[in-house]
Scaffold this active site. Sequence first.
Site, PDB file in Angstrom:
ATOM      1  N   THR A 184       0.936  -1.134   0.099  1.00 24.97           N
ATOM      2  CA  THR A 184       0.013   0.084  -0.075  1.00 24.97           C
ATOM      3  C   THR A 184       0.966   1.213   0.004  1.00 24.97           C
ATOM      4  O   THR A 184       1.687   1.745   1.118  1.00 24.97           O
ATOM      5  CB  THR A 184      -0.992   0.092   1.148  1.00 24.97           C
ATOM      6  N   LYS A 196      -7.649   1.004  -2.670  1.00 22.35           N
ATOM      7  CA  LYS A 196      -7.041   0.659  -1.573  1.00 22.35           C
ATOM      8  C   LYS A 196      -7.262   1.551  -0.620  1.00 22.35           C
ATOM      9  O   LYS A 196      -7.728   1.640   0.811  1.00 22.35           O
ATOM     10  CB  LYS A 196      -5.658   0.200  -1.350  1.00 22.35           C
ATOM     11  N   LYS A 234       0.061   5.332   8.350  1.00 22.47           N
ATOM     12  CA  LYS A 234       0.789   5.564   6.992  1.00 22.47           C
ATOM     13  C   LYS A 234      -0.084   5.682   5.892  1.00 22.47           C
ATOM     14  O   LYS A 234      -0.246   6.341   5.038  1.00 22.47           O
ATOM     15  CB  LYS A 234       1.954   4.467   6.744  1.00 22.47           C
TER      16      LYS A 234
END
Length: 288
Positions: A97, A172, A240
């Site tokens: 990701t 995502k 993150k």
Amino acid sequence: MAKLAFLGLGVMGAPMAGHLARAGHEVTVYNRTAARAEAWVAEHGGHHAPTPREAAEGAQFVMSCVGNDDDLRQVCLGPDGAFAGMADGAVFVDHTTVSAAVTRELAAVASEAGLGFVDAPISGGQAGAENGQLSIMCGGAQADYDRVEPVLAAYARICRRLGDVGAGQMTKMCNQIAIAGLVQGLAESLAFAQKAGLDSDAVVEVISQGAAGSWQMANRHKTMAEGRFDFGFAVDWMRKDLAICLAAGDEIGAPLPVTALIDQFYKEVQSMGGGRWDTSSLIARLTR
């Protein structure tokens, strides 16, 4: 059966690479900590290489599952990077990701080198990786996706191409935005039940059968109520990911007020020493 390389053997990458080996593919692995790669080979067979370049040499497909944008650049670029070892026509598949910006940057470099590139971030957590039941969100050229999709079936519950390069990462982000809100809602519901003197198991048994039901409720309500968070997807990694979401939201003009608020709640969990706790630990700040 294909010749593959897998870069990154963390809690997600190691079992994913294992599924590829069990499916009969010839797998060479690379990990920054070599001992982990050696242990993987001892368990699954195949080979390990000291650099991404050497792992990628001769591979038809190279998969990566590393930490962040900088980690991904490191395994792709430079004289020891995977791109330097890949043959013309090979396809790089990134399960990390990361930002859509670095995805497009690396895809352009790959294209110039005659390589395919598919961004394929995953959802389903450690359990999904171990059980081969991941949701895989892909972006890239249709021809590249069509070649790699049968290989990804080794650990996919569902695998879909959402568009060109970057579409997987943007999808995502949608996933992480949705999860953040769901976990906070569940945390507040369970904390409310506890303070009201209710049996949280009984509450969940009833409300999970209606509109409030979710994967998070089915799989996390017990551990949340018990204050157990030493598993799953770490708060540090979620922050993150949410930073990527918030930056992309600013870029495309998509307001994310709830996501921004929950990101600050996760910051509070970090200050409690919970950076490595599972994301369900949002309840900890409500019940301390």
